[in-house]
Design a protein around this motif. Structure first.
Motif, PDB file in Angstrom:
ATOM      1  N   VAL A 171     -26.325  40.467  -5.867  1.00 29.48           N
ATOM      2  CA  VAL A 171     -25.378  41.526  -6.234  1.00 29.48           C
ATOM      3  C   VAL A 171     -24.063  41.411  -5.466  1.00 29.48           C
ATOM      4  N   GLU A 172     -22.962  41.656  -6.191  1.00 33.27           N
ATOM      5  CA  GLU A 172     -21.637  41.789  -5.586  1.00 33.27           C
ATOM      6  C   GLU A 172     -21.115  43.189  -5.903  1.00 33.27           C
ATOM      7  N   LEU A 173     -20.357  43.745  -4.977  1.00 32.60           N
ATOM      8  CA  LEU A 173     -19.802  45.087  -5.173  1.00 32.60           C
ATOM      9  C   LEU A 173     -18.283  45.039  -5.126  1.00 32.60           C
ATOM     10  N   SER A 174     -17.644  45.624  -6.130  1.00 34.12           N
ATOM     11  CA  SER A 174     -16.182  45.750  -6.160  1.00 34.12           C
ATOM     12  C   SER A 174     -15.819  47.221  -6.061  1.00 34.12           C
ATOM     13  N   VAL A 175     -14.887  47.538  -5.168  1.00 33.79           N
ATOM     14  CA  VAL A 175     -14.455  48.922  -4.977  1.00 33.79           C
ATOM     15  C   VAL A 175     -13.029  49.078  -5.477  1.00 33.79           C
ATOM     16  N   VAL A 176     -12.807  50.104  -6.298  1.00 30.18           N
ATOM     17  CA  VAL A 176     -11.460  50.483  -6.712  1.00 30.18           C
ATOM     18  C   VAL A 176     -11.201  51.889  -6.180  1.00 30.18           C
ATOM     19  N   TRP A 177     -10.098  52.043  -5.456  1.00 29.99           N
ATOM     20  CA  TRP A 177      -9.752  53.358  -4.892  1.00 29.99           C
ATOM     21  C   TRP A 177      -8.823  54.094  -5.845  1.00 29.99           C
ATOM     22  N   ALA A 178      -9.244  55.288  -6.256  1.00 34.00           N
ATOM     23  CA  ALA A 178      -8.435  56.096  -7.185  1.00 34.00           C
ATOM     24  C   ALA A 178      -7.482  57.018  -6.439  1.00 34.00           C
ATOM     25  N   PHE A 179      -7.769  57.305  -5.175  1.00 28.99           N
ATOM     26  CA  PHE A 179      -6.962  58.220  -4.358  1.00 28.99           C
ATOM     27  C   PHE A 179      -6.773  59.569  -5.042  1.00 28.99           C
ATOM     28  N   THR A 180      -7.857  60.062  -5.578  1.00 27.96           N
ATOM     29  CA  THR A 180      -7.882  61.391  -6.181  1.00 27.96           C
ATOM     30  C   THR A 180      -9.336  61.822  -6.257  1.00 27.96           C
ATOM     31  N   TRP A 181      -9.548  63.136  -6.232  1.00 28.88           N
ATOM     32  CA  TRP A 181     -10.895  63.643  -6.500  1.00 28.88           C
ATOM     33  C   TRP A 181     -11.081  63.849  -7.998  1.00 28.88           C
ATOM     34  N   PHE A 182     -10.028  64.325  -8.646  1.00 21.92           N
ATOM     35  CA  PHE A 182     -10.143  64.635 -10.073  1.00 21.92           C
ATOM     36  C   PHE A 182      -8.854  64.273 -10.791  1.00 21.92           C
ATOM     37  N   ASP A 183      -8.910  63.207 -11.551  1.00 20.56           N
ATOM     38  CA  ASP A 183      -7.809  62.799 -12.412  1.00 20.56           C
ATOM     39  C   ASP A 183      -8.420  61.909 -13.491  1.00 20.56           C
ATOM     40  N   PRO A 184      -8.800  62.495 -14.632  1.00 20.74           N
ATOM     41  CA  PRO A 184      -9.508  61.725 -15.656  1.00 20.74           C
ATOM     42  C   PRO A 184      -8.814  60.435 -16.060  1.00 20.74           C
ATOM     43  N   ALA A 185      -7.483  60.461 -16.158  1.00 16.18           N
ATOM     44  CA  ALA A 185      -6.763  59.255 -16.576  1.00 16.18           C
ATOM     45  C   ALA A 185      -6.923  58.144 -15.542  1.00 16.18           C
ATOM     46  N   LYS A 186      -6.740  58.481 -14.257  1.00 17.08           N
ATOM     47  CA  LYS A 186      -6.894  57.469 -13.203  1.00 17.08           C
ATOM     48  C   LYS A 186      -8.333  56.977 -13.117  1.00 17.08           C
ATOM     49  N   GLU A 187      -9.266  57.880 -13.283  1.00 15.78           N
ATOM     50  CA  GLU A 187     -10.673  57.491 -13.200  1.00 15.78           C
ATOM     51  C   GLU A 187     -11.055  56.566 -14.356  1.00 15.78           C
ATOM     52  N   ALA A 188     -10.537  56.866 -15.541  1.00 14.57           N
ATOM     53  CA  ALA A 188     -10.796  55.989 -16.687  1.00 14.57           C
ATOM     54  C   ALA A 188     -10.166  54.623 -16.478  1.00 14.57           C
ATOM     55  N   ASP A 189      -8.951  54.604 -15.936  1.00 14.81           N
ATOM     56  CA  ASP A 189      -8.290  53.326 -15.660  1.00 14.81           C
ATOM     57  C   ASP A 189      -9.081  52.511 -14.642  1.00 14.81           C
ATOM     58  N   ALA A 190      -9.619  53.185 -13.631  1.00 17.65           N
ATOM     59  CA  ALA A 190     -10.412  52.482 -12.617  1.00 17.65           C
ATOM     60  C   ALA A 190     -11.663  51.878 -13.245  1.00 17.65           C
ATOM     61  N   ALA A 191     -12.319  52.646 -14.113  1.00 20.73           N
ATOM     62  CA  ALA A 191     -13.518  52.135 -14.787  1.00 20.73           C
ATOM     63  C   ALA A 191     -13.177  50.934 -15.658  1.00 20.73           C
ATOM     64  N   LYS A 192     -12.076  51.022 -16.395  1.00 20.07           N
ATOM     65  CA  LYS A 192     -11.671  49.911 -17.259  1.00 20.07           C
ATOM     66  C   LYS A 192     -11.367  48.658 -16.435  1.00 20.07           C
ATOM     67  N   ALA A 193     -10.685  48.836 -15.308  1.00 17.03           N
ATOM     68  CA  ALA A 193     -10.358  47.695 -14.456  1.00 17.03           C
ATOM     69  C   ALA A 193     -11.627  47.013 -13.950  1.00 17.03           C
ATOM     70  N   LEU A 194     -12.623  47.794 -13.609  1.00 16.20           N
ATOM     71  CA  LEU A 194     -13.887  47.227 -13.136  1.00 16.20           C
ATOM     72  C   LEU A 194     -14.617  46.502 -14.262  1.00 16.20           C
ATOM     73  N   ILE A 195     -14.647  47.104 -15.435  1.00 16.69           N
ATOM     74  CA  ILE A 195     -15.308  46.466 -16.584  1.00 16.69           C
ATOM     75  C   ILE A 195     -14.615  45.161 -16.937  1.00 16.69           C
ATOM     76  N   ASP A 196     -13.289  45.139 -16.844  1.00 20.94           N
ATOM     77  CA  ASP A 196     -12.534  43.914 -17.119  1.00 20.94           C
ATOM     78  C   ASP A 196     -12.876  42.801 -16.123  1.00 20.94           C
ATOM     79  N   GLN A 197     -13.387  43.185 -14.949  1.00 19.09           N
ATOM     80  CA  GLN A 197     -13.792  42.192 -13.941  1.00 19.09           C
ATOM     81  C   GLN A 197     -15.225  41.704 -14.176  1.00 19.09           C
ATOM     82  N   GLY A 198     -15.879  42.207 -15.207  1.00 20.02           N
ATOM     83  CA  GLY A 198     -17.236  41.785 -15.498  1.00 20.02           C
ATOM     84  C   GLY A 198     -18.322  42.686 -14.963  1.00 20.02           C
ATOM     85  N   VAL A 199     -17.928  43.830 -14.413  1.00 24.21           N
ATOM     86  CA  VAL A 199     -18.896  44.794 -13.886  1.00 24.21           C
ATOM     87  C   VAL A 199     -19.695  45.402 -15.041  1.00 24.21           C
TER      88      VAL A 199
END
Length: 363
Positions: free
Chosen positions: A186-214
Motif C-alpha cells: 500500500v501507498e498513501l497520498s495525502v491532499v490538504w484541503a485547508f478547510t473543514w467544510f468546502d464541498p467544491a475543494k473537497e470534490a477537487d481533492a477527491a478528483k485529484a487523488l482518483i486521477d493519481q490512480g487511487v
C-alpha cells in the motif's frame, strides 16, 4: 433533522459585558445551552453530528429543563469570539464550541464571564470555567485503514486532510499503519484541503487523488462531496466521516466513523443542572461509546468485515491500541519500540508522519 434556532441579538448584544454577566446570573427557568458550529447543520458530517448530539441531549434531559440555541457556519477566529459573546449576552450559561480553531476565542470570552461555563471540542486549553472534550478518532481510522488495505486493487489509498493539526495527523498515520499491516504494498497520498467544510475543494481533492490512480479515499473533512465525486469512477470506495453518510451506501461508502456526541452532551448538561460540573479534559473512544463504526456494507468481503469487527471488539475491550510499536518515524528513526504504546501526551502533540508515508506536513 435541520432546524434553526434564532439567537437573541439586537439590543441584548449592545449590553456591556458586566451587565451581560449579571443577566446570566439572574436568569431563571430552563438552563440555556449554546452551541457554536463551524459548518452548516446540514453538512452531513461533523456539524450535523454535533447537532444530532444536541437534539439527543434535549430529548434525554427534557425541554422543560434545558433550552438550546446554536449558530452555524461561524468562521474560526475573531468572528467566533463575537458569536460566543453574543450567545452569553443572550443568556446562555453553558456553551459548547465545536471546532479546534475556537480555542483561543473560547478562552478569551470565558475570562470575561467567569460565571458562564464553556466546553471546547478538540482543544487543549482549559480554565476554571472551561473544559475540553475530544474523541479518539484514530481508533476508527485503524478499522477503516484495515478495510482500505484489504480492498484496494491499485494499492493506492488517498487521504483528504483538513488542517495539519495532531488530530488529523493521528488519523493519517493510523489509517496508513493499519492498511500497510494487511497489505505491505500500500501507498498513501495525502491532499490538504485547508478547510473543514468546502464541498467544491473537497470534490477537487477527491478528483485529484482518483486521477493519481487511487481507488480508496479516506477523508478528514466534513462534506459528502468526496463520495459524490467517487461515484463517478467505478471501483473507488469511500468511508463516511463524522456521521454515517449512508446515502452513499452500499458503495462507494462501505463503512464510516461516527462521532457519538449525545451521551457526552447529556452528561455535561446534567452536571451543570445538578451542580457537579467542573473543569476537566475528556478524551473518549470506542470503549466510552464516543467513536462508532457505522454499518459495514455488503461491498466488503465477509472475511474483511470479520477482521474489522474483531479490531473494533479488541479496541473497545482495551486489548489493542492502534499506536503500538514497533513504529518508526518517517525518517526511519524509532518512535515506539516493539510492544510500546504511545502515550496520550505523545499523541496529542503528534506532528510527524510514520515511516512509509511520502511527502511533508505543511507548516
Amino acid at each position: 433533522m435541520k432546524r434553526r434556532t434564532v439567537l437573541m441579538g439586537g439590543a441584548a448584544a449592545t449590553l456591556s459585558l458586566s451587565m451581560g454577566a449579571r443577566a446570566v446570573l439572574a436568569q431563571e427557568g430552563p438552563l440555556k445551552v449554546g452551541f457554536i458550529y463551524v459548518g452548516p447543520v446540514g453538512d452531513g458530517g461533523w456539524t450535523y453530528q454535533h447537532d444530532v448530539g444536541r437534539l439527543e441531549m434535549v430529548e434525554a434531559i427534557g425541554a422543560d429543563k434545558v433550552e438550546t440555541v446554536f449558530q452555524e457556519s461561524v468562521p474560526e477566529g475573531p468572528d467566533a469570539e463575537r458569536a460566543i459573546t453574543q450567545m452569553v449576552l443572550g443568556g446562555a450559561k453553558l456553551i459548547f464550541t465545536t471546532s479546534f480553531g475556537y480555542m483561543d476565542p473560547t478562552i478569551n470570552v470565558a475570562a470575561k464571564f467567569p460565571d458562564v461555563k464553556f466546553e471546547h471540542a478538540t482543544g487543549y486549553k482549559r480554565a476554571d470555567n472551561v473544559s475540553t472534550y475530544d474523541s479518539r478518532f484514530y481508533e476508527g481510522r485503524a478499522v477503516i485503514g484495515t478495510i482500505a488495505g484489504r480492498m484496494t486493487k491499485s494499492n493506492k489509498i488517498g487521504y483528504i486532510g483538513s488542517f495539519p493539526i495532531p488530530e488529523v495527523i493521528q488519523g493519517i498515520n493510523s489509517s496508513f499503519l493499519h492498511a500497510k499491516k494487511v497489505n505491505p504494498a500500500v501507498e498513501l497520498s495525502v491532499v490538504w484541503a485547508f478547510t473543514w467544510f468546502d464541498p467544491a475543494k473537497e470534490a477537487d481533492a477527491a478528483k485529484a487523488l482518483i486521477d493519481q490512480g487511487v481507488d480508496v479515499i479516506i477523508q478528514h473533512t466534513d462534506s459528502t462531496a468526496p463520495h459524490a465525486e467517487a461515484q463517478k469512477t467505478p471501483g473507488v470506495i469511500t468511508f463516511g466521516q463524522a456521521s454515517d453518510m449512508s446515502a452513499f451506501a452500499p458503495s462507494p461508502r462501505v463503512a464510516s466513523i461516527i462521532d457519538n456526541w449525545g451521551p457526552y452532551y447529556t452528561k455535561r448538561v446534567q452536571a451543570v443542572l445538578d451542580g457537579s460540573w467542573k473543569s476537566e479534559g475528556t478524551w473518549g473512544g470506542m470503549k466510552d461509546g464516543h467513536v462508532l463504526i457505522g454499518p459495514i456494507t455488503e461491498a466488503v468481503p465477509a472475511e474483511v468485515k470479520a477482521e474489522a469487527e474483531k479490531m473494533i471488539a479488541d479496541i473497545t475491550a482495551g486489548t489493542y491500541h492502534p499506536f503500538t510499536g514497533p513504529i518508526n518515524k518517517q525518517d526511519g528513526s524509532v518512535w515506539l519500540a516493539d510492544g510500546v504504546v504511545a502515550t496520550d501526551e505523545e499523541l496529542s502533540g503528534l506532528n510527524f508522519y510514520v515511516e512509509g508515508i511520502v511527502g511533508d506536513i505543511p507548516s
